[in-house]
Design a protein around this motif. Structure first.
Motif, PDB file in Angstrom:
ATOM      1  N   ILE A 384      35.750 -89.902 -17.467  1.00 29.19           N
ATOM      2  CA  ILE A 384      34.976 -90.183 -18.682  1.00 29.19           C
ATOM      3  C   ILE A 384      35.814 -91.010 -19.657  1.00 29.19           C
ATOM      4  CG2 ILE A 384      33.919 -89.133 -20.724  1.00 29.19           C
ATOM      5  CD1 ILE A 384      33.012 -86.825 -18.959  1.00 29.19           C
ATOM      6  N   LEU A 385      37.061 -90.599 -19.870  1.00 27.62           N
ATOM      7  CA  LEU A 385      37.928 -91.302 -20.825  1.00 27.62           C
ATOM      8  C   LEU A 385      38.150 -92.752 -20.409  1.00 27.62           C
ATOM      9  CD1 LEU A 385      40.645 -88.567 -21.554  1.00 27.62           C
ATOM     10  CD2 LEU A 385      38.512 -89.035 -22.785  1.00 27.62           C
ATOM     11  N   SER A 386      38.223 -93.019 -19.111  1.00 28.38           N
ATOM     12  CA  SER A 386      38.466 -94.384 -18.644  1.00 28.38           C
ATOM     13  C   SER A 386      37.303 -95.311 -18.977  1.00 28.38           C
ATOM     14  CB  SER A 386      38.712 -94.384 -17.134  1.00 28.38           C
ATOM     15  OG  SER A 386      37.529 -94.017 -16.426  1.00 28.38           O
ATOM     16  N   ARG A 387      36.155 -94.756 -19.314  1.00 27.81           N
ATOM     17  CA  ARG A 387      34.979 -95.553 -19.662  1.00 27.81           C
ATOM     18  C   ARG A 387      34.723 -95.600 -21.168  1.00 27.81           C
ATOM     19  NH1 ARG A 387      35.103 -93.942 -14.748  1.00 27.81           N
ATOM     20  NH2 ARG A 387      34.041 -95.113 -13.103  1.00 27.81           N
ATOM     21  N   LEU A 388      35.643 -95.004 -21.942  1.00 29.04           N
ATOM     22  CA  LEU A 388      35.498 -94.974 -23.396  1.00 29.04           C
ATOM     23  C   LEU A 388      36.673 -95.620 -24.132  1.00 29.04           C
ATOM     24  CD1 LEU A 388      34.122 -91.336 -23.872  1.00 29.04           C
ATOM     25  CD2 LEU A 388      32.814 -93.458 -23.865  1.00 29.04           C
ATOM     26  N   MET A 389      37.883 -95.550 -23.558  1.00 27.72           N
ATOM     27  CA  MET A 389      39.072 -96.053 -24.236  1.00 27.72           C
ATOM     28  C   MET A 389      39.200 -97.576 -24.084  1.00 27.72           C
ATOM     29  SD  MET A 389      40.554 -93.353 -25.537  1.00 27.72           S
ATOM     30  CE  MET A 389      38.889 -92.736 -25.846  1.00 27.72           C
ATOM     31  N   ASP A 390      39.754 -98.217 -25.101  1.00 27.55           N
ATOM     32  CA  ASP A 390      40.018 -99.655 -25.032  1.00 27.55           C
ATOM     33  C   ASP A 390      40.911 -99.949 -23.828  1.00 27.55           C
ATOM     34  OD1 ASP A 390      38.644 -99.786 -27.373  1.00 27.55           O
ATOM     35  OD2 ASP A 390      40.326-100.407 -28.626  1.00 27.55           O
ATOM     36  N   GLY A 391      40.467-100.877 -22.991  1.00 26.92           N
ATOM     37  CA  GLY A 391      41.249-101.254 -21.830  1.00 26.92           C
ATOM     38  C   GLY A 391      41.484-100.128 -20.848  1.00 26.92           C
ATOM     39  N   SER A 392      40.739 -99.026 -21.000  1.00 25.67           N
ATOM     40  CA  SER A 392      40.933 -97.817 -20.176  1.00 25.67           C
ATOM     41  C   SER A 392      42.379 -97.341 -20.247  1.00 25.67           C
ATOM     42  CB  SER A 392      40.527 -98.075 -18.715  1.00 25.67           C
ATOM     43  OG  SER A 392      39.167 -98.453 -18.637  1.00 25.67           O
ATOM     44  N   ARG A 393      43.034 -97.565 -21.395  1.00 26.98           N
ATOM     45  CA  ARG A 393      44.442 -97.182 -21.554  1.00 26.98           C
ATOM     46  C   ARG A 393      44.545 -95.848 -22.297  1.00 26.98           C
ATOM     47  NH1 ARG A 393      47.890-101.218 -20.202  1.00 26.98           N
ATOM     48  NH2 ARG A 393      46.957-103.282 -19.892  1.00 26.98           N
ATOM     49  N   PHE A 394      45.489 -95.034 -21.840  1.00 31.00           N
ATOM     50  CA  PHE A 394      45.598 -93.682 -22.385  1.00 31.00           C
ATOM     51  C   PHE A 394      47.049 -93.215 -22.273  1.00 31.00           C
ATOM     52  CE2 PHE A 394      44.990 -88.965 -21.708  1.00 31.00           C
ATOM     53  CZ  PHE A 394      44.558 -88.689 -22.997  1.00 31.00           C
ATOM     54  N   GLN A 395      47.648 -92.896 -23.421  1.00 30.68           N
ATOM     55  CA  GLN A 395      49.018 -92.377 -23.458  1.00 30.68           C
ATOM     56  C   GLN A 395      48.929 -90.849 -23.450  1.00 30.68           C
ATOM     57  OE1 GLN A 395      51.960 -93.821 -23.282  1.00 30.68           O
ATOM     58  NE2 GLN A 395      53.085 -91.920 -23.575  1.00 30.68           N
ATOM     59  N   GLU A 396      49.096 -90.250 -22.265  1.00 30.65           N
ATOM     60  CA  GLU A 396      48.879 -88.807 -22.129  1.00 30.65           C
ATOM     61  C   GLU A 396      50.059 -88.006 -22.667  1.00 30.65           C
ATOM     62  OE1 GLU A 396      47.062 -85.606 -18.921  1.00 30.65           O
ATOM     63  OE2 GLU A 396      47.530 -87.653 -18.277  1.00 30.65           O
ATOM     64  N   PHE A 397      49.746 -86.849 -23.238  1.00 33.69           N
ATOM     65  CA  PHE A 397      50.739 -85.933 -23.798  1.00 33.69           C
ATOM     66  C   PHE A 397      50.805 -84.686 -22.906  1.00 33.69           C
ATOM     67  CE2 PHE A 397      51.594 -82.268 -26.632  1.00 33.69           C
ATOM     68  CZ  PHE A 397      52.831 -82.633 -27.118  1.00 33.69           C
ATOM     69  N   LYS A 398      52.014 -84.334 -22.442  1.00 36.76           N
ATOM     70  CA  LYS A 398      52.221 -83.171 -21.562  1.00 36.76           C
ATOM     71  C   LYS A 398      51.296 -83.247 -20.337  1.00 36.76           C
ATOM     72  CE  LYS A 398      53.848 -79.683 -24.917  1.00 36.76           C
ATOM     73  NZ  LYS A 398      55.150 -79.382 -24.328  1.00 36.76           N
ATOM     74  N   ALA A 399      51.410 -84.350 -19.600  1.00 32.90           N
ATOM     75  CA  ALA A 399      50.483 -84.602 -18.494  1.00 32.90           C
ATOM     76  C   ALA A 399      50.553 -83.536 -17.407  1.00 32.90           C
ATOM     77  CB  ALA A 399      50.765 -85.973 -17.896  1.00 32.90           C
ATOM     78  N   ASN A 400      51.713 -82.949 -17.203  1.00 33.87           N
ATOM     79  CA  ASN A 400      51.884 -82.007 -16.093  1.00 33.87           C
ATOM     80  C   ASN A 400      51.890 -80.550 -16.523  1.00 33.87           C
ATOM     81  OD1 ASN A 400      52.197 -84.194 -14.273  1.00 33.87           O
ATOM     82  ND2 ASN A 400      54.326 -84.426 -14.937  1.00 33.87           N
ATOM     83  N   TYR A 401      51.557 -80.290 -17.776  1.00 30.48           N
ATOM     84  CA  TYR A 401      51.585 -78.922 -18.299  1.00 30.48           C
ATOM     85  C   TYR A 401      50.187 -78.572 -18.816  1.00 30.48           C
ATOM     86  CZ  TYR A 401      52.946 -74.952 -21.272  1.00 30.48           C
ATOM     87  OH  TYR A 401      53.051 -73.712 -21.860  1.00 30.48           O
ATOM     88  N   GLY A 402      49.707 -77.394 -18.484  1.00 23.43           N
ATOM     89  CA  GLY A 402      48.380 -76.996 -18.973  1.00 23.43           C
ATOM     90  C   GLY A 402      47.320 -78.018 -18.622  1.00 23.43           C
ATOM     91  N   THR A 403      47.219 -78.351 -17.347  1.00 17.34           N
ATOM     92  CA  THR A 403      46.405 -79.495 -16.923  1.00 17.34           C
ATOM     93  C   THR A 403      44.902 -79.284 -17.082  1.00 17.34           C
ATOM     94  OG1 THR A 403      46.515 -78.666 -14.642  1.00 17.34           O
ATOM     95  CG2 THR A 403      48.137 -80.332 -15.300  1.00 17.34           C
ATOM     96  N   THR A 404      44.465 -78.073 -17.426  1.00 17.42           N
ATOM     97  CA  THR A 404      43.025 -77.866 -17.653  1.00 17.42           C
ATOM     98  C   THR A 404      42.588 -78.339 -19.037  1.00 17.42           C
ATOM     99  OG1 THR A 404      43.431 -75.591 -18.362  1.00 17.42           O
ATOM    100  CG2 THR A 404      42.869 -75.947 -16.038  1.00 17.42           C
ATOM    101  N   LEU A 405      43.530 -78.884 -19.801  1.00 12.23           N
ATOM    102  CA  LEU A 405      43.211 -79.545 -21.068  1.00 12.23           C
ATOM    103  C   LEU A 405      43.947 -80.876 -21.071  1.00 12.23           C
ATOM    104  CD1 LEU A 405      41.695 -78.981 -23.835  1.00 12.23           C
ATOM    105  CD2 LEU A 405      43.964 -78.518 -24.766  1.00 12.23           C
ATOM    106  N   VAL A 406      43.213 -81.965 -21.266  1.00 11.57           N
ATOM    107  CA  VAL A 406      43.819 -83.298 -21.304  1.00 11.57           C
ATOM    108  C   VAL A 406      44.007 -83.713 -22.752  1.00 11.57           C
ATOM    109  CG1 VAL A 406      43.465 -85.735 -20.747  1.00 11.57           C
ATOM    110  CG2 VAL A 406      42.874 -83.974 -19.072  1.00 11.57           C
ATOM    111  N   THR A 407      45.230 -84.069 -23.111  1.00 10.80           N
ATOM    112  CA  THR A 407      45.537 -84.501 -24.477  1.00 10.80           C
ATOM    113  C   THR A 407      46.302 -85.816 -24.424  1.00 10.80           C
ATOM    114  OG1 THR A 407      47.589 -83.199 -24.469  1.00 10.80           O
ATOM    115  CG2 THR A 407      45.637 -82.147 -25.395  1.00 10.80           C
TER     116      THR A 407
END
Length: 611
Positions: A384-407
């Motif tokens: 979903i985020l890849s279809r909403l963010m500019d350029g489908s770009r996303f700087q993820e925070f804590k990508a490998n921790y608590g993966t059931t929440l994307v921040t």
């Protein structure tokens, strides 16, 4: 133009400065940058500016502004690109979601068509031909700039216990007038003759709440027949009933939020207070009237007949009572007058600059297949985020921790935002991660977007170790809940799937006062998901026990009450939006909340009190 102290304070904040000075300094700084930005783009020769003693400041400020923007764009374009490809393993779920989305969108379109007709064709003909008044949507065309506006809760009032009240009898939304975002509240007299129902009061109160929360000037188009008396107990006595509208008007005026009104029809009883408490009011000749009790009540009480014009017409209130500040001979003249009034409010419009941004790499139409039919049909939220963010770009925070929440961080049409998105059950680690990230956004003054698809239920613990883990998760969720409640930044919530139970609070549900909250048509809103109940007997089953029948009826009730349209009809949200329009709506909301940065706030703390 600028005294020495002011200029010095703009460049550097004194270490002993007290916190109350900060908002004023920040406001002045914005003004200062805008003034000198205009000079930077001036067509005057450099010699003229040098003679004015401004060349050095101009060169320094221009270089700084340009370099910061260029650096900002470069950094944004180095964010990692999301992989938005829909894998073959997800294809059957995608197709199932797509079929469901097409069905609910068809229903959504039918409801919007019903609402767009107001009280119906006969009522519109009576309103426009016999009463010589414009339909409410035609009024908005004359009032607003020639741009699209954000209509709020258009489905409010449908299928209520007391019947259909299309659009709750009033249109509310946010549009631009003279380049400034404004909240408008416009009565639709074709619906129940302009009579106010409880849902209409609730809708106007929500519009005022949005105006206060985002410091938006407000415009009232009043054409009201007063309260619907058979339901007076639901719209008069309590704190959040009709009287709160007038209380809010006074508070908003004290907050330096301008309010103007047009009397474009009948204003009876409580409706008469709306224009008289606004800071400036326009009344329209022959169609605008203003009184607490109309001619029928005067005749009943005194036996005397008096015409509406003599009792409370435009000339009376413009020349005698002073309840109106401007007399308009026609509706067109009235809306031109209001636009002129707004141009005097010393309310600077947003800077007219185009923020460069890239479009997402993936089609927004594919969001229809990513909108989950139910929780079991949820696909990874990064699709979903890849279809909403500019350029489908996303700087993820804590990508490998608590993966059931994307921040993480991204941009929507050039606006930097923090993203908090459900990607499964809100576990202990996910909640701690969310709490940390929300506090980061609050520290950095970055608006937060919540994409909500909460789990419908949680398995009950069956052992001591599971009970301990359950308790730890509750504590972590409470931590995130506190962080969300206290985050002093704009918050926008989009319910893309389920809005269930306590996890919906953690994800900034309605109770946590997001600036805006919208639903996709497939969304479900309930304490629990009826589809996860135990098996219930089918119709015609004669072996049902009393408990089973009760469970069956409860399941049917929950199924009906959890739909997005049921929610929106009762103003549990700010409207249902199509998935493919989500990016546009979010960008509008971000621009709206940003406007308050450019408003000059006076220190006065009292309202404008009319004579």
């Amino acid at each position: 133009m600028w005294n020495t102290v002011a200029l010095r304070s703009l460049g550097r904040l004194h270490p002993n400065a007290t916190p109350p000075q900060l908002p004023r300094l920040q406001t002045l700084n914005h003004v200062f940058e805008r003034k000198y930005k205009d000079l930077c783009h001036s067509k005057l020769p450099a010699l003229v500016l040098q003679n004015q003693g401004l060349k050095r400041t101009r060169d320094m400020l221009c270089c700084r502004l340009v370099s910061n923007k260029a650096k900002y764009r470069r950094c944004a374009k180095t964010y990692p690109v999301l992989d938005g490809r829909i894998l073959s393993v997800y294809r059957h779920v995608f197709e199932e979601n797509l079929r469901n989305s097409e069905a609910v969108i068809k229903r959504y379109s039918e409801l919007l068509e019903t609402v767009s007709k107001g009280g119906g064709e006969n009522a519109i003909l009576r309103h426009t031909q016999r009463n010589k008044k414009l339909f409410v949507r035609e009024r908005l065309k004359l009032l607003l700039d020639d741009e699209s506006f954000l209509e709020l809760s258009p489905l409010a009032g449908l299928e209520m216990p007391y019947g259909d009240v299309p659009a709750a009898g009033c249109l509310t939304g946010i549009g631009k007038i003279c380049g400034v975002w404004c909240v408008f509240m416009a009565n639709d007299a074709t619906v129940k003759g302009g009579t106010i129902y409880p849902i209409g009061v609730k809708k106007q109160l929500r519009a005022q709440e949005i105006a206060m929360q985002n410091r938006l000037l407000s415009v009232y188009l009043v054409d009201s027949g007063g309260a619907f008396l058979p339901l007076q107990s639901e719209l008069f006595p309590d704190k959040s009933h009709g009287g709160r509208l007038f209380y809010n008007e006074a508070i908003m005026s004290a907050m330096r939020i301008p309010q103007v009104a047009v009397v474009c029809g009948s204003c009876v009883a409580g409706g008469a207070y709306v224009p008289t408490m606004a800071e400036e009011a326009v009344i329209i000749d022959k169609i605008g009237t203003l009184f607490l009790a109309g001619p029928p009540l005067v005749k009943a009480a005194t036996g005397e007949y008096v015409s509406p014009e003599d009792l409370g017409g435009a000339k009376l209130h413009s020349e005698v009572s002073g309840c109106s500040d401007h007399f308009a001979s026609s509706e067109k003249e009235a809306y031109e007058c209001i636009r002129n009034v707004i141009s005097t409010l010393n309310y600077d419009p947003l800077p007219e600059q185009v923020i460069e941004h890239d479009s997402p790499l993936y089609s927004s139409d594919e969001l229809l297949g990513l909108a989950p039919r139910d929780y079991r049909c949820s696909l990874p939220v990064k699709l979903i985020l890849s279809r909403l963010m500019d350029g489908s770009r996303f700087q993820e925070f804590k990508a490998n921790y608590g993966t059931t929440l994307v921040t993480g961080f991204g941009h929507v049409q050039g606006h930097l935002v923090g993203i908090v998105a459900n990607n499964g059950e809100l576990t202990h680690d996910a909640s701690l991660k969310g709490s940390h990230f929300v506090q980061l956004c609050s520290q950095r003054s970055i608006p937060i977007l919540f994409f909500q698809n909460t789990a419908p239920h949680t398995a009950e613990p069956t052992s001591i170790s599971q009970a301990e883990a359950h308790s730890n998760r509750l504590k972590a969720q409470a931590s995130m809940m506190a962080a969300v409640a206290c985050a002093a930044v704009p918050k926008i919530t989009i319910v893309v799937g389920g809005c269930y139970g306590s996890e919906s609070y953690v994800m900034c549900g309605r109770s946590f006062s997001p600036n805006f909250l919208f639903l996709w048509p497939n969304a479900r809103v309930a304490l629990v998901d009826s589809r996860h109940f135990s098996t219930v007997p089918q119709a015609g089953d004669n072996d049902c026990t009393g408990d089973e029948l009760e469970l069956k009826h409860l399941k049917e009730k929950l199924e009906e009450e959890s739909s997005a349209f049921y929610s929106s009809a009762r103003l549990w949200d700010d409207g249902v939006i199509l998935p493919q329009n989500t990016r546009k709506v979010i960008a509008q909301c971000l621009e709206i909340v940003e406007q308050q940065k450019y408003g000059v706030v006076s220190p006065c703390q009292y309202p404008v009190i009319r004579m």
